[in-house]
Write an enzyme that holds these catalytic residues in place. Structure first.
Site, PDB file in Angstrom:
ATOM      1  CG  ASN A  57      -0.228  -0.048   2.514  1.00 43.42           C
ATOM      2  OD1 ASN A  57       0.544   0.849   2.824  1.00 43.42           O
ATOM      3  ND2 ASN A  57      -0.435  -1.104   3.292  1.00 43.42           N
ATOM      4  CG  ASP A 117      -6.000  -6.363  14.524  1.00 50.29           C
ATOM      5  OD1 ASP A 117      -5.087  -5.682  15.050  1.00 50.29           O
ATOM      6  OD2 ASP A 117      -7.070  -5.873  14.120  1.00 50.29           O
TER       7      ASP A 117
HETATM    8  N1  CTP Z   1      -3.323  -3.013  12.639  1.00 52.69           N
HETATM    9  C1  CTP Z   1      -2.536  -4.059  13.080  1.00 52.69           C
HETATM   10  N2  CTP Z   1      -2.597  -5.268  12.462  1.00 52.69           N
HETATM   11  C2  CTP Z   1      -3.424  -5.473  11.439  1.00 52.69           C
HETATM   12  C3  CTP Z   1      -4.259  -4.425  10.981  1.00 52.69           C
HETATM   13  C4  CTP Z   1      -4.174  -3.199  11.603  1.00 52.69           C
HETATM   14  O1  CTP Z   1      -1.758  -3.862  14.015  1.00 52.69           O
HETATM   15  N3  CTP Z   1      -3.471  -6.673  10.866  1.00 52.69           N
HETATM   16  C5  CTP Z   1      -3.277  -1.737  13.359  1.00 52.69           C
HETATM   17  C6  CTP Z   1      -2.723  -0.580  12.559  1.00 52.69           C
HETATM   18  O2  CTP Z   1      -1.327  -0.459  12.731  1.00 52.69           O
HETATM   19  C7  CTP Z   1      -3.471   0.612  13.158  1.00 52.69           C
HETATM   20  C8  CTP Z   1      -4.808   0.020  13.540  1.00 52.69           C
HETATM   21  O3  CTP Z   1      -4.600  -1.379  13.660  1.00 52.69           O
HETATM   22  O4  CTP Z   1      -2.875   1.054  14.345  1.00 52.69           O
HETATM   23  C9  CTP Z   1      -5.903   0.273  12.592  1.00 52.69           C
HETATM   24  O5  CTP Z   1      -5.530  -0.063  11.282  1.00 52.69           O
HETATM   25  P1  CTP Z   1      -6.587  -0.015  10.107  1.00 52.69           P
HETATM   26  O6  CTP Z   1      -5.998  -0.595   8.874  1.00 52.69           O
HETATM   27  O7  CTP Z   1      -7.153   1.388  10.017  1.00 52.69           O
HETATM   28  O8  CTP Z   1      -7.702  -0.931  10.749  1.00 52.69           O
HETATM   29  P2  CTP Z   1      -8.367  -2.252  10.337  1.00 52.69           P
HETATM   30  O9  CTP Z   1      -8.468  -3.089  11.544  1.00 52.69           O
HETATM   31  O10 CTP Z   1      -7.710  -2.843   9.149  1.00 52.69           O
HETATM   32  O11 CTP Z   1      -9.827  -1.712   9.989  1.00 52.69           O
HETATM   33  P3  CTP Z   1     -10.567  -1.407   8.625  1.00 52.69           P
HETATM   34  O12 CTP Z   1      -9.698  -1.911   7.522  1.00 52.69           O
HETATM   35  O13 CTP Z   1     -11.823  -2.128   8.787  1.00 52.69           O
HETATM   36  O14 CTP Z   1     -10.757   0.073   8.613  1.00 52.69           O
END
Ligand code: CTP
Length: 407
Positions: A213, A311
């Site tokens: 990304n 996550d």
């Molecule tokens: N994050 C993480 N591990 C993942 C996905 C996200 O640690 N597999 C962390 C990111 O570093 C950030 C937070 O979670 O601090 C939110 O990331 P984001 O991509 O906005 O959230 P998602 O859980 O992916 O939510 P969505 O895609 O539904 O908006």
């Protein structure tokens, strides 16, 4: 606000070829908002003219303790009282030897000796031939000035003006400025270990392709820098980005979300703060092909199956140390719309006390950002500014919350 806004820096030059870098150092200090007064030894004037340093600093250069422009004829006292920090760059072997012995035969050494040591940090950026640096006398003197309270910056490695290769080069001006800023930053995170994730992840499809990304890593790197300035020990776990490692920060490079997960789990055990600024890929390809996927002539693209990545933030936030408040977790949310509502919901979903929202497309790759801090009680906006300035404000906000003080 600039990093050195309103600060007074005395920049001392002693004799050495590295004086050519001091001109740039002076400019960078001024650009960072500092007022700079330059003091040069007689030897330094053989390598750099006072005229150049005066033009760059915009302040009178002082060369001698007998300078009668000072109304009380006490340049060494006046400059020490005026200074918030004294930086000697380059610091020659002879200057360090003078300091080690408490000598005061030239203005620069006299000034260092007379400075109010409790209030004014003294930073020395050594520069000399590698044999001079390695000499036991120099190493003994370095150890002595450190014991006496000076901060001796490390030397760089590489080709030297004398044609030899080895230790003894002066650090680059940008590196020295980072250390001056750090020396003048209140140590609100002293004694804490902060782990930061930064950048994108790269999820391989085959040996030559993958999914990633637009995250540049700049915000996460700025956070790591600001945490170190605030006195923390910092581990920066970075996805694939092309950014220099902030000074004094331990960096672990990873590619995929799975690798980032493992690196984080290994690092957070002893940490007090975890800041997840990385844009982690939500999914990875279920079966990474061992060989490059080829077109087979049928016109049919290959079908890829995805599985969800761990996550990282939610997993860390669910650990007992995080739940009991010993590991403070901060999440980031890059959203495209409805920032407040999305950030509030994400904070709860991730189980973290503080979530920092920003508008993803508006910030990816840029040097500026604007942040929305959402905690249990309220939402605070940090108005647009350079990422590093926002990162410094965020460290203060985190420190206040760690102390249970006013948010
Ligand atoms: N994050 C993480 N591990 C993942 C996905 C996200 O640690 N597999 C962390 C990111 O570093 C950030 C937070 O979670 O601090 C939110 O990331 P984001 O991509 O906005 O959230 P998602 O859980 O992916 O939510 P969505 O895609 O539904 O908006």
């Amino acid at each position: 606000m600039k990093a050195l806004e309103g600060k007074h820096v005395v920049l001392g030059l002693s004799g050495g070829v590295a004086c050519y870098k001091s001109a740039q150092l002076c400019r960078l200090l001024v650009q960072a908002g500092a007022r700079v007064r330059v003091v040069m030894t007689e030897a330094a004037t053989q390598f750099m003219t006072p005229v150049t340093m005066q033009a760059l600093s915009g302040e009178p250069v002082v060369l001698s303790q007998w300078d009668l422009r000072e109304p009380n004829a006490m340049a060494h006292i006046n400059l020490g009282r005026w200074a918030d920090a004294i930086v000697v760059a380059p610091a020659s072997a002879d200057l360090i030897a003078q300091l080690a012995q408490g000598r005061a035969s030239e203005l620069l050494a006299l000034l260092c000796l007379a400075r109010p040591a409790q209030r004014v940090p003294l930073l020395l950026a050594p520069a000399m031939n590698r044999e001079m640096w390695a000499h036991p006398a120099t190493q003994r003197n370095v150890a002595q000035v450190q014991a006496d309270g000076a901060q001796v910056l490390e030397v760089g490695q590489g080709e030297q003006a004398c044609g030899e290769v080895g230790d003894g080069r002066m650090l680059e001006p940008e590196e020295i400025v980072e250390d001056v800023v750090a020396a003048l930053t209140p140590k609100v995170l002293a004694g804490l270990h902060v782990v930061v994730t930064a950048g994108p992840t790269f999820e391989p499809i085959d040996p030559v392709r993958g999914i990633t990304n637009h995250s540049s890593g700049k915000m996460g790197f700025a956070l790591a820098r600001a945490a170190r300035e605030a006195g923390a020990t910092v581990t920066l776990i970075a996805g694939p980005v092309h950014l220099p490692t902030p000074r004094g920060v331990r960096r672990v490079d990873v590619q995929s979300a799975q690798q980032m997960y493992e690196a984080v789990m290994a690092a957070v055990d002893q940490a007090s703060v975890f800041i997840a600024a990385a844009a982690v890929a939500d999914w990875r390809v279920a079966q990474v092909a061992e060989r490059k996927l080829k077109k087979d002539g049928s016109g049919q693209p290959p079908s890829l199956t995805f599985v969800e990545n761990p996550d990282i933030l939610a997993t860390v936030a669910a650990q007992p140390r995080a739940r009991s408040g010993h590991l403070y977790c901060v999440g980031f949310a890059a959203e495209s719309h409805d920032l407040l509502a999305n950030a509030q919901a994400k904070r709860v979903r991730k189980g973290v006390p503080l979530l920092v929202g920003n508008i993803g497309p508006a910030t990816f790759g840029r040097d500026d950002n604007a942040l929305l801090l959402v905690d249990e009680r309220q939402a605070i906006e940090l108005p647009p500014g350079p990422k590093v300035a926002l990162a410094r404000q965020l460290m203060v906000e985190i420190a206040q919350r760690l102390r249970g003080g006013p948010a």
